[in-house]
Scaffold this motif. Structure first.
Motif, PDB file in Angstrom:
ATOM      1  N   GLY A  13      45.926  40.042  42.951  1.00  0.00           N
ATOM      2  CA  GLY A  13      45.332  39.116  41.748  1.00  0.00           C
ATOM      3  C   GLY A  13      44.028  38.270  42.318  1.00  0.00           C
ATOM      4  N   LYS A  14      43.645  38.379  43.426  1.00  0.00           N
ATOM      5  CA  LYS A  14      42.499  37.645  43.941  1.00  0.00           C
ATOM      6  C   LYS A  14      41.275  37.748  43.090  1.00  0.00           C
ATOM      7  CE  LYS A  14      42.244  40.192  47.829  1.00  0.00           C
ATOM      8  NZ  LYS A  14      43.220  41.018  47.688  1.00  0.00           N
ATOM      9  N   SER A  15      41.041  39.000  42.564  1.00  0.00           N
ATOM     10  CA  SER A  15      39.864  38.960  41.768  1.00  0.00           C
ATOM     11  C   SER A  15      39.997  38.370  40.406  1.00  0.00           C
ATOM     12  CB  SER A  15      39.340  40.508  41.436  1.00  0.00           C
ATOM     13  OG  SER A  15      39.136  41.256  42.431  1.00  0.00           O
ATOM     14  N   ARG A  16      41.190  38.333  39.711  1.00  0.00           N
ATOM     15  CA  ARG A  16      41.557  38.005  38.539  1.00  0.00           C
ATOM     16  C   ARG A  16      41.403  36.256  38.737  1.00  0.00           C
ATOM     17  NH1 ARG A  16      44.955  39.549  34.087  1.00  0.00           N
ATOM     18  NH2 ARG A  16      45.632  37.547  32.825  1.00  0.00           N
ATOM     19  N   MET A  17      41.946  35.697  39.996  1.00  0.00           N
ATOM     20  CA  MET A  17      41.684  34.358  39.945  1.00  0.00           C
ATOM     21  C   MET A  17      40.344  33.966  40.422  1.00  0.00           C
ATOM     22  SD  MET A  17      43.602  32.300  43.212  1.00  0.00           S
ATOM     23  CE  MET A  17      43.684  30.549  43.459  1.00  0.00           C
TER      24      MET A  17
HETATM   25  N1  LIG Z   1      48.140  36.839  36.540  1.00  0.00           N
HETATM   26  C1  LIG Z   1      48.272  38.106  36.239  1.00  0.00           C
HETATM   27  N2  LIG Z   1      48.870  38.315  35.457  1.00  0.00           N
HETATM   28  C2  LIG Z   1      49.083  39.699  34.882  1.00  0.00           C
HETATM   29  N3  LIG Z   1      48.264  40.461  35.541  1.00  0.00           N
HETATM   30  C3  LIG Z   1      47.497  40.237  36.354  1.00  0.00           C
HETATM   31  C4  LIG Z   1      47.489  38.873  37.159  1.00  0.00           C
HETATM   32  N4  LIG Z   1      46.645  38.738  38.038  1.00  0.00           N
HETATM   33  C5  LIG Z   1      46.271  40.198  38.231  1.00  0.00           C
HETATM   34  N5  LIG Z   1      46.938  41.178  37.450  1.00  0.00           N
HETATM   35  C6  LIG Z   1      46.480  42.530  37.442  1.00  0.00           C
HETATM   36  O1  LIG Z   1      46.887  42.982  38.677  1.00  0.00           O
HETATM   37  C7  LIG Z   1      45.999  43.979  39.022  1.00  0.00           C
HETATM   38  C8  LIG Z   1      45.446  43.510  40.338  1.00  0.00           C
HETATM   39  O2  LIG Z   1      44.630  42.354  40.437  1.00  0.00           O
HETATM   40  P1  LIG Z   1      43.254  42.149  41.189  1.00  0.00           P
HETATM   41  O3  LIG Z   1      42.377  43.191  41.144  1.00  0.00           O
HETATM   42  O4  LIG Z   1      42.737  40.888  40.751  1.00  0.00           O
HETATM   43  O5  LIG Z   1      43.756  42.057  42.537  1.00  0.00           O
HETATM   44  P2  LIG Z   1      43.066  42.038  44.002  1.00  0.00           P
HETATM   45  O6  LIG Z   1      44.206  41.104  44.940  1.00  0.00           O
HETATM   46  O7  LIG Z   1      41.799  41.524  43.794  1.00  0.00           O
HETATM   47  O8  LIG Z   1      43.104  43.480  44.441  1.00  0.00           O
HETATM   48  P3  LIG Z   1      42.015  44.055  45.487  1.00  0.00           P
HETATM   49  O9  LIG Z   1      42.335  43.316  46.983  1.00  0.00           O
HETATM   50  O10 LIG Z   1      42.853  45.579  45.650  1.00  0.00           O
HETATM   51  O11 LIG Z   1      40.763  44.164  44.987  1.00  0.00           O
HETATM   52  C9  LIG Z   1      44.866  44.083  37.999  1.00  0.00           C
HETATM   53  O12 LIG Z   1      45.288  45.037  37.257  1.00  0.00           O
HETATM   54  C10 LIG Z   1      44.933  42.873  37.097  1.00  0.00           C
HETATM   55  O13 LIG Z   1      44.596  42.913  35.804  1.00  0.00           O
END
Ligand SMILES: Nc1ncnc2c1ncn2[C@@H]1O[C@H](COP(=O)(O)OP(=O)(O)OP(=O)(O)O)[C@@H](O)[C@H]1O
Length: 144
Positions: A9-13
């Motif tokens: 969830g880093k990108s989401r954050m």
């Molecule tokens: N708080 C949340 N509630 C529900 N779904 C979430 C939440 N945070 C992230 N997600 C979902 O989880 C998945 C991974 O999220 P994200 O891409 O933000 O992760 P990441 O850590 O940036 O991944 P990577 O390192 O692979 O780029 C996405 O499909 C996103 O929509």
């Protein structure tokens, strides 16, 4: 730095920080030069945001055109600059980004923690600034 394994969830954050916490006029989210990554986070590439091209930073500093004015204007209120997918950023690109930000923001301070104090008697995590990359490091001092 937001550090966690993939899919946590880093990108989401980051999106929440940019849109809801700082506000998109005060925070800028950029990605490396991969179109897919830019699309995923809804940001622009670091190259387009900062006007980074194969041109040298010295040439960029001398440039006086509408693109530079436009970039300066876009970054005018930006206080926080996020880079997504930092593992894809080379040390040279990081230095270019730092120098371009200094020029566009008219602020001589190096950008980010990586450009500050280095570890003693061991290489830093992101590239060895002290030996092989002496030339790019010199760019910071000479051209800004
Ligand atoms: N708080 C949340 N509630 C529900 N779904 C979430 C939440 N945070 C992230 N997600 C979902 O989880 C998945 C991974 O999220 P994200 O891409 O933000 O992760 P990441 O850590 O940036 O991944 P990577 O390192 O692979 O780029 C996405 O499909 C996103 O929509």
């Amino acid at each position: 730095m937001i550090e966690a394994p993939g899919d946590c969830g880093k990108s989401r954050m980051l999106k929440i920080l940019v849109n809801d916490f700082f506000g998109s006029e005060n925070a800028c989210l950029v990605t490396p030069f991969i179109g897919g990554a830019a699309f995923n986070v809804g940001g622009n590439t670091i190259h387009s945001t900062l006007g980074i091209s194969p041109k040298s930073v010295a040439e960029f500093k001398r440039m006086n055109n509408s693109l530079k004015t436009q970039l300066t204007d876009l970054l005018k209120d930006v206080k926080v600059f996020f880079i997504e997918e930092i593992s894809l950023i080379s040390v040279v690109l990081l230095i270019q980004a730092s120098v371009h930000l200094q020029i566009l923001k008219n602020d001589g301070r190096p950008f980010g923690d990586f450009m500050q104090l280095l570890p003693v008697q061991s290489p830093p995590v992101f590239g060895d600034f002290s030996s092989k990359l002496k030339a790019p490091r010199d760019m910071l001092v000479e051209n800004v």
